[in-house]
Design a protein around this motif. Structure first.
Motif, mmCIF file in Angstrom:
data_model
loop_
_atom_site.group_PDB
_atom_site.id
_atom_site.type_symbol
_atom_site.label_atom_id
_atom_site.label_comp_id
_atom_site.label_asym_id
_atom_site.label_seq_id
_atom_site.Cartn_x
_atom_site.Cartn_y
_atom_site.Cartn_z
ATOM 1 N N HIS A 5 22.000 -5.130 0.967
ATOM 2 C CA HIS A 5 22.947 -5.271 -0.140
ATOM 3 C C HIS A 5 22.669 -6.541 -0.942
ATOM 4 O O HIS A 5 22.806 -6.550 -2.168
ATOM 5 C CB HIS A 5 24.376 -5.276 0.392
ATOM 6 C CG HIS A 5 24.846 -3.929 0.852
ATOM 7 N ND1 HIS A 5 25.162 -2.914 -0.026
ATOM 8 C CD2 HIS A 5 25.004 -3.413 2.096
ATOM 9 C CE1 HIS A 5 25.533 -1.831 0.652
ATOM 10 N NE2 HIS A 5 25.443 -2.112 1.947
ATOM 11 N N VAL A 6 22.297 -7.612 -0.262
ATOM 12 C CA VAL A 6 21.940 -8.843 -0.981
ATOM 13 C C VAL A 6 20.755 -8.591 -1.896
ATOM 14 O O VAL A 6 20.745 -9.020 -3.066
ATOM 15 C CB VAL A 6 21.627 -9.977 0.023
ATOM 16 C CG1 VAL A 6 20.967 -11.153 -0.692
ATOM 17 C CG2 VAL A 6 22.902 -10.435 0.719
ATOM 18 N N LYS A 7 19.759 -7.888 -1.404
ATOM 19 C CA LYS A 7 18.573 -7.596 -2.220
ATOM 20 C C LYS A 7 18.934 -6.731 -3.424
ATOM 21 O O LYS A 7 18.395 -6.923 -4.519
ATOM 22 C CB LYS A 7 17.513 -6.906 -1.363
ATOM 23 C CG LYS A 7 16.870 -7.824 -0.334
ATOM 24 C CD LYS A 7 15.839 -7.082 0.497
ATOM 25 C CE LYS A 7 15.158 -8.009 1.504
ATOM 26 N NZ LYS A 7 14.182 -7.293 2.355
ATOM 27 N N LEU A 8 19.880 -5.805 -3.236
ATOM 28 C CA LEU A 8 20.296 -4.963 -4.356
ATOM 29 C C LEU A 8 20.978 -5.790 -5.444
ATOM 30 O O LEU A 8 20.732 -5.582 -6.639
ATOM 31 C CB LEU A 8 21.258 -3.878 -3.859
ATOM 32 C CG LEU A 8 20.646 -2.686 -3.120
ATOM 33 C CD1 LEU A 8 21.742 -1.813 -2.524
ATOM 34 C CD2 LEU A 8 19.778 -1.858 -4.060
ATOM 35 N N TRP A 9 21.809 -6.741 -5.022
ATOM 36 C CA TRP A 9 22.590 -7.498 -6.002
ATOM 37 C C TRP A 9 21.856 -8.694 -6.578
ATOM 38 O O TRP A 9 22.238 -9.209 -7.625
ATOM 39 C CB TRP A 9 23.925 -7.917 -5.394
ATOM 40 C CG TRP A 9 24.891 -6.776 -5.440
ATOM 41 C CD1 TRP A 9 25.174 -5.904 -4.446
ATOM 42 C CD2 TRP A 9 25.657 -6.353 -6.566
ATOM 43 N NE1 TRP A 9 26.077 -4.956 -4.888
ATOM 44 C CE2 TRP A 9 26.395 -5.215 -6.183
ATOM 45 C CE3 TRP A 9 25.803 -6.832 -7.866
ATOM 46 C CZ2 TRP A 9 27.251 -4.542 -7.050
ATOM 47 C CZ3 TRP A 9 26.661 -6.164 -8.731
ATOM 48 C CH2 TRP A 9 27.367 -5.029 -8.325
ATOM 49 N N THR A 10 20.814 -9.150 -5.904
ATOM 50 C CA THR A 10 20.039 -10.259 -6.463
ATOM 51 C C THR A 10 18.785 -9.773 -7.160
ATOM 52 O O THR A 10 18.067 -10.551 -7.785
ATOM 53 C CB THR A 10 19.635 -11.251 -5.358
ATOM 54 O OG1 THR A 10 18.852 -10.568 -4.364
ATOM 55 C CG2 THR A 10 20.864 -11.865 -4.707
ATOM 56 N N GLY A 11 18.517 -8.460 -7.057
ATOM 57 C CA GLY A 11 17.346 -7.903 -7.721
ATOM 58 C C GLY A 11 16.058 -8.114 -6.964
ATOM 59 O O GLY A 11 14.986 -7.723 -7.444
ATOM 60 N N SER A 12 16.128 -8.712 -5.757
ATOM 61 C CA SER A 12 14.881 -8.996 -5.022
ATOM 62 C C SER A 12 14.285 -7.768 -4.371
ATOM 63 O O SER A 12 13.193 -7.811 -3.833
ATOM 64 C CB SER A 12 15.147 -10.061 -3.947
ATOM 65 O OG SER A 12 16.191 -9.646 -3.081
ATOM 66 N N SER A 13 15.035 -6.628 -4.425
ATOM 67 C CA SER A 13 14.483 -5.396 -3.855
ATOM 68 C C SER A 13 13.783 -4.563 -4.916
ATOM 69 O O SER A 13 13.266 -3.487 -4.638
ATOM 70 C CB SER A 13 15.599 -4.558 -3.226
ATOM 71 O OG SER A 13 16.470 -4.087 -4.240
#
Length: 480
Positions: free
Chosen positions: A162-170
């Motif tokens: 979820h962090v990657k989804l919201w920070t765009g790092s995914s």
């Protein structure tokens, strides 16, 4: 009316027969593979609808029914079949609490924990909800799930996604994440599961310490729900933060990152500002109280010269607020100050008062100077905090490099105080008021408590009834 149309279009005996046939068919399929993939999924989909209402659906909610659904959910080879069975199970455990212990006794929480480590977003939602429901009223062994079946790893892994989804790092933008309702639903269930596991299994709380940094990032990066900012998933994330080991070295580093130590507290204060303007009084104790608790915990652990000063500046009344009686304005400080006397939200009111006292370094004199004796007195009395005699005297506050006197009771600058603007009384109103005062003083004399001369009678005798008395120029004198 309720019996005319049940979920699935059948009621009574017809629904019971349909449910029985579906369970029998799905049970037989486990050993004979008698159903094709589409037939199997259609049967589970139909059963899911019937399971929403437990009436005339007993075969779903007994041991044999729960075991059949669990096997299709965790032992089958088809991802689609598994997901359909998970939906049925989630419904069953929600509407019929007795099925939770059946699920636990069959040994499926262990399989659910392992499956959660490889779950996509939709399966994360379903499995997290199922394990969450087993934490109520069952014998589930949470420590075993953590130690032997990777439950902590699965929760941390899903939070990381979820962090990657919201920070765009995914590679996915936060806009795409925000447009998928299932993403927030899954995050909410993960946060709720994290809260319950760490609440009911305190001995393993340190296994989840890495979640603190992930939750902090999500709180700071996730878009605020509208119109109520603490609706899921934000409220669930704030709750999850409360049961973690924030005082650990790793926890403190996550709460106050070197790059911007005040980022989390500023975000939470922004949420609080929106929350007190959007939630009705009846929801404050449940929806907003955890946010106050989080802010208090953060303040207690925060560096005194940095984050604590930021919180004091944003939550305590400012010199601008002192241009009026404290609590009369529309700033955040004024709004939360008013809530300290909110009888409709007693727990929230109490927590806000404690927070303001803590922001005042737990010093009674500072507390009175910060919020005014009118607001402070009740809290000090209820909590047996000694009140220095000097706190009701006016004091000096600095504004723009100069000192200005402050009314200790109201917290307002004395030079900003104005006399109340009352409309001029008519002669008729003055006469009615004089009559009321006459009766009151006669009653007072009749008690024998003190011997007083009725000022209305004296005014009448002296020929200025309706003028001096009503205008407040006369005085009641106690006589020997």
């Amino acid at each position: 009316m309720a019996q005319q149309l049940a979920q699935g279009g059948l009621t009574g005996a017809a629904k019971l027969k349909a449910v029985t046939d579906l369970i029998n068919s799905l049970t037989q399929d486990l050993s004979t593979s008698s159903l094709g993939p589409r037939e199997r999924d259609a049967a589970l989909d139909e059963l899911k609808v019937y399971a929403r209402d437990p009436r005339n659906a007993d075969p779903i909610f007994v041991k044999e029914g729960i075991e059949t659904l669990s096997k299709h959910a965790f032992d089958g080879s088809s991802a689609t079949t598994s997901r359909n069975a998970l939906r049925c199970l989630a419904n069953c455990l929600l509407v019929k609490p007795s099925t939770r212990n059946i699920f636990v006794d069959l040994g499926y929480p262990e399989k659910a924990s392992i499956k959660l480590t490889t779950a996509g977003v939709e399966d994360e939602f379903l499995i997290s909800r199922i394990i969450f429901l087993t934490t109520y009223g069952t014998s589930v062994n949470l420590q075993n799930l953590i130690d032997q079946h990777h439950l902590a790893d699965a929760i941390l892994q899903n939070l990381t996604r979820h962090v990657k989804l919201w920070t765009g790092s995914s590679g996915s933008s936060f806009k795409a994440a925000s447009q998928d309702p299932m993403t927030d639903m899954a995050l909410t269930e993960t946060a709720k599961l994290l809260f319950n596991v760490t609440h009911f299994c305190r001995q393993k709380v340190d296994s989840f310490t890495p979640a603190i940094a992930l939750i902090v990032t999500l709180i700071c990066q996730h878009a605020l729900p509208q119109p109520k900012p603490l609706d899921p998933p934000l409220g669930s994330l704030v709750n999850a933060l409360l049961t973690l080991n924030l005082a650990s070295e790793q926890g403190a580093a996550a709460l106050f990152p070197k790059a911007n130590p005040a980022a989390l507290c500023e975000r939470l204060i922004q949420v609080l500002d929106k929350a007190v303007r959007s939630y009705p009084d009846r929801e404050l104790d449940t929806a907003v109280l955890p946010l106050i608790t989080a802010l208090r915990k953060i303040y207690e652990l925060a560096p005194a010269e940095g984050v604590q000063r930021v919180m004091q500046a944003k939550l305590l009344p400012t010199t601008k607020d002192r241009k009026k009686v404290l609590g009369k304005g529309q700033s955040l400080a004024s709004l939360i100050l008013r809530h300290t006397t909110n009888a409709m939200a007693p727990e929230f009111s109490k927590a806000v008062s404690h927070m303001l006292f803590e922001l005042s370094d737990k010093d009674a004199t500072k507390f009175v100077q910060n919020v005014g004796y009118g607001f402070a007195s009740g809290f000090l009395f209820q909590n047996n905090v000694p009140v220095p005699e000097s706190v009701q005297e006016s004091f000096q506050a600095s504004e723009g490099g100069r000192q200005r006197a402050v009314n200790a009771i109201t917290g307002q600058f004395i030079d900003k105080e104005t006399a109340p603007e009352l409309p001029e009384m008519t002669d008729e109103e003055k006469e009615r008021e004089a009559e009321r005062l006459f009766v009151l003083f006669e009653r007072l004399k009749s008690t024998g408590v003190m011997n007083v001369e009725n000022p209305v009678a004296r005014a009448a005798r002296e020929g200025h009834l309706g003028r001096d008395v009503i205008d407040g120029k006369d005085r009641v004198e106690e006589l020997d």
